[in-house]
Design a protein around this motif. Sequence first.
Motif, PDB file in Angstrom:
ATOM      1  N   ILE A   1      80.389 -40.722-105.056  1.00 40.54           N
ATOM      2  CA  ILE A   1      81.247 -41.441-104.124  1.00 40.54           C
ATOM      3  C   ILE A   1      80.442 -42.491-103.368  1.00 40.54           C
ATOM      4  O   ILE A   1      79.357 -42.199-102.855  1.00 40.54           O
ATOM      5  CB  ILE A   1      81.906 -40.451-103.141  1.00 40.54           C
ATOM      6  CG1 ILE A   1      82.788 -39.487-103.938  1.00 40.54           C
ATOM      7  CG2 ILE A   1      82.690 -41.183-102.064  1.00 40.54           C
ATOM      8  CD1 ILE A   1      83.233 -38.280-103.174  1.00 40.54           C
ATOM      9  N   GLN A   2      80.998 -43.697-103.325  1.00 41.16           N
ATOM     10  CA  GLN A   2      80.482 -44.742-102.447  1.00 41.16           C
ATOM     11  C   GLN A   2      81.452 -44.843-101.280  1.00 41.16           C
ATOM     12  O   GLN A   2      82.672 -44.873-101.477  1.00 41.16           O
ATOM     13  CB  GLN A   2      80.418 -46.083-103.161  1.00 41.16           C
ATOM     14  CG  GLN A   2      79.354 -46.165-104.202  1.00 41.16           C
ATOM     15  CD  GLN A   2      79.347 -47.543-104.869  1.00 41.16           C
ATOM     16  OE1 GLN A   2      80.148 -48.411-104.563  1.00 41.16           O
ATOM     17  NE2 GLN A   2      78.425 -47.716-105.783  1.00 41.16           N
TER      18      GLN A   2
ATOM     19  N   THR B   1      82.344 -27.147-103.583  1.00 42.83           N
ATOM     20  CA  THR B   1      81.302 -26.118-103.520  1.00 42.83           C
ATOM     21  C   THR B   1      79.940 -26.661-103.121  1.00 42.83           C
ATOM     22  O   THR B   1      79.052 -25.890-102.761  1.00 42.83           O
ATOM     23  CB  THR B   1      81.169 -25.395-104.875  1.00 42.83           C
ATOM     24  OG1 THR B   1      80.820 -26.356-105.876  1.00 42.83           O
ATOM     25  CG2 THR B   1      82.468 -24.688-105.243  1.00 42.83           C
ATOM     26  N   ALA B   2      79.750 -27.978-103.204  1.00 42.13           N
ATOM     27  CA  ALA B   2      78.472 -28.579-102.823  1.00 42.13           C
ATOM     28  C   ALA B   2      78.704 -30.021-102.408  1.00 42.13           C
ATOM     29  O   ALA B   2      79.621 -30.686-102.892  1.00 42.13           O
ATOM     30  CB  ALA B   2      77.479 -28.514-103.975  1.00 42.13           C
ATOM     31  N   MET B   3      77.851 -30.491-101.481  1.00 44.02           N
ATOM     32  CA  MET B   3      77.911 -31.879-101.032  1.00 44.02           C
ATOM     33  C   MET B   3      76.483 -32.323-100.734  1.00 44.02           C
ATOM     34  O   MET B   3      75.771 -31.653 -99.996  1.00 44.02           O
ATOM     35  CB  MET B   3      78.784 -31.996 -99.777  1.00 44.02           C
ATOM     36  CG  MET B   3      78.927 -33.398 -99.271  1.00 44.02           C
ATOM     37  SD  MET B   3      80.013 -33.657 -97.803  1.00 44.02           S
ATOM     38  CE  MET B   3      80.670 -32.091 -97.380  1.00 44.02           C
ATOM     39  N   GLN B   4      76.076 -33.433-101.340  1.00 39.24           N
ATOM     40  CA  GLN B   4      74.765 -34.001-101.079  1.00 39.24           C
ATOM     41  C   GLN B   4      74.927 -35.467-100.704  1.00 39.24           C
ATOM     42  O   GLN B   4      75.833 -36.140-101.203  1.00 39.24           O
ATOM     43  CB  GLN B   4      73.844 -33.921-102.312  1.00 39.24           C
ATOM     44  CG  GLN B   4      73.465 -32.537-102.747  1.00 39.24           C
ATOM     45  CD  GLN B   4      74.392 -32.008-103.822  1.00 39.24           C
ATOM     46  OE1 GLN B   4      75.069 -32.743-104.502  1.00 39.24           O
ATOM     47  NE2 GLN B   4      74.431 -30.701-103.964  1.00 39.24           N
ATOM     48  N   THR B   5      74.039 -35.953 -99.838  1.00 40.99           N
ATOM     49  CA  THR B   5      74.017 -37.374 -99.507  1.00 40.99           C
ATOM     50  C   THR B   5      72.790 -38.005-100.158  1.00 40.99           C
ATOM     51  O   THR B   5      71.787 -37.331-100.390  1.00 40.99           O
ATOM     52  CB  THR B   5      73.993 -37.611 -97.989  1.00 40.99           C
ATOM     53  OG1 THR B   5      72.807 -37.022 -97.444  1.00 40.99           O
ATOM     54  CG2 THR B   5      75.216 -37.024 -97.312  1.00 40.99           C
ATOM     55  N   PHE B   6      72.894 -39.316-100.448  1.00 37.12           N
ATOM     56  CA  PHE B   6      71.846 -40.026-101.160  1.00 37.12           C
ATOM     57  C   PHE B   6      71.597 -41.386-100.525  1.00 37.12           C
ATOM     58  O   PHE B   6      72.459 -41.925 -99.834  1.00 37.12           O
ATOM     59  CB  PHE B   6      72.247 -40.266-102.633  1.00 37.12           C
ATOM     60  CG  PHE B   6      72.396 -39.008-103.424  1.00 37.12           C
ATOM     61  CD1 PHE B   6      71.309 -38.451-104.077  1.00 37.12           C
ATOM     62  CD2 PHE B   6      73.622 -38.361-103.505  1.00 37.12           C
ATOM     63  CE1 PHE B   6      71.438 -37.279-104.808  1.00 37.12           C
ATOM     64  CE2 PHE B   6      73.760 -37.186-104.227  1.00 37.12           C
ATOM     65  CZ  PHE B   6      72.667 -36.645-104.877  1.00 37.12           C
TER      66      PHE B   6
ATOM     67  N   ARG C   1      72.904 -46.485-104.561  1.00 35.11           N
ATOM     68  CA  ARG C   1      74.270 -46.897-104.912  1.00 35.11           C
ATOM     69  C   ARG C   1      75.291 -45.801-104.620  1.00 35.11           C
ATOM     70  O   ARG C   1      76.386 -46.078-104.152  1.00 35.11           O
ATOM     71  CB  ARG C   1      74.299 -47.281-106.397  1.00 35.11           C
ATOM     72  CG  ARG C   1      75.600 -47.886-106.836  1.00 35.11           C
ATOM     73  CD  ARG C   1      75.469 -48.548-108.201  1.00 35.11           C
ATOM     74  NE  ARG C   1      76.425 -48.161-109.206  1.00 35.11           N
ATOM     75  CZ  ARG C   1      77.738 -48.101-109.065  1.00 35.11           C
ATOM     76  NH1 ARG C   1      78.284 -48.370-107.929  1.00 35.11           N
ATOM     77  NH2 ARG C   1      78.520 -47.763-110.062  1.00 35.11           N
ATOM     78  N   VAL C   2      74.952 -44.561-104.901  1.00 31.66           N
ATOM     79  CA  VAL C   2      75.840 -43.431-104.608  1.00 31.66           C
ATOM     80  C   VAL C   2      75.503 -42.914-103.219  1.00 31.66           C
ATOM     81  O   VAL C   2      74.350 -42.663-102.907  1.00 31.66           O
ATOM     82  CB  VAL C   2      75.670 -42.309-105.661  1.00 31.66           C
ATOM     83  CG1 VAL C   2      76.441 -41.073-105.273  1.00 31.66           C
ATOM     84  CG2 VAL C   2      76.097 -42.810-107.031  1.00 31.66           C
ATOM     85  N   ASP C   3      76.516 -42.768-102.375  1.00 35.26           N
ATOM     86  CA  ASP C   3      76.295 -42.264-101.010  1.00 35.26           C
ATOM     87  C   ASP C   3      76.375 -40.751-100.958  1.00 35.26           C
ATOM     88  O   ASP C   3      75.571 -40.103-100.284  1.00 35.26           O
ATOM     89  CB  ASP C   3      77.337 -42.858-100.050  1.00 35.26           C
ATOM     90  CG  ASP C   3      77.190 -44.354 -99.910  1.00 35.26           C
ATOM     91  OD1 ASP C   3      76.048 -44.831 -99.750  1.00 35.26           O
ATOM     92  OD2 ASP C   3      78.220 -45.054 -99.975  1.00 35.26           O
ATOM     93  N   ILE C   4      77.379 -40.205-101.636  1.00 36.23           N
ATOM     94  CA  ILE C   4      77.641 -38.765-101.561  1.00 36.23           C
ATOM     95  C   ILE C   4      78.015 -38.263-102.941  1.00 36.23           C
ATOM     96  O   ILE C   4      78.713 -38.941-103.700  1.00 36.23           O
ATOM     97  CB  ILE C   4      78.769 -38.454-100.563  1.00 36.23           C
ATOM     98  CG1 ILE C   4      78.317 -38.812 -99.146  1.00 36.23           C
ATOM     99  CG2 ILE C   4      79.206 -36.993-100.642  1.00 36.23           C
ATOM    100  CD1 ILE C   4      79.299 -38.534 -98.053  1.00 36.23           C
TER     101      ILE C   4
END
Length: 151
Positions: free
Chosen positions: A70-71, A94-99, A102-105
Amino acid sequence: MLDALDRRLLRLWQAEPEMSAAELAAGLDLPAPRVARRIERLREAGIVRGVHGVIDWRALGYAVEVSLRIQLDKTAPRAFDAFQEAARRVPEVTAMQTFLGRVDIRLTAIARDMAHWQALYRDRILTLPHIAEIEALMQVATVKTDQVLPL
């Protein structure tokens, strides 16, 4: 930070996470109180954060796993906070990561079947706030999931 005994203890515990302190002590050929103190010290240091039960969601009828890249619309104030708060309320996530990049989440979501996934995607995922772009990747196979560290 870790000495040889800590490493032996953690290797054994990773291999058999259901072992009690007494069982770990027996496996290390050490007195149980000494191992219990080591475990407590590792917890206090934040190295051991807990012991978790792992539930096989497929055995509970969830056959679909999807990874979503997701952006976010970064022009919106508090876009990250609002998105994360809303996504936490979706039980199938079940999981969420931020980056950074180009990809935020990245979200991981599960569904019982494709009809459930379609409804979840349309009614819950796409309505999350501040999405600028989204890419769904259907998982085909899990190749590796363990988190055993090379100690």
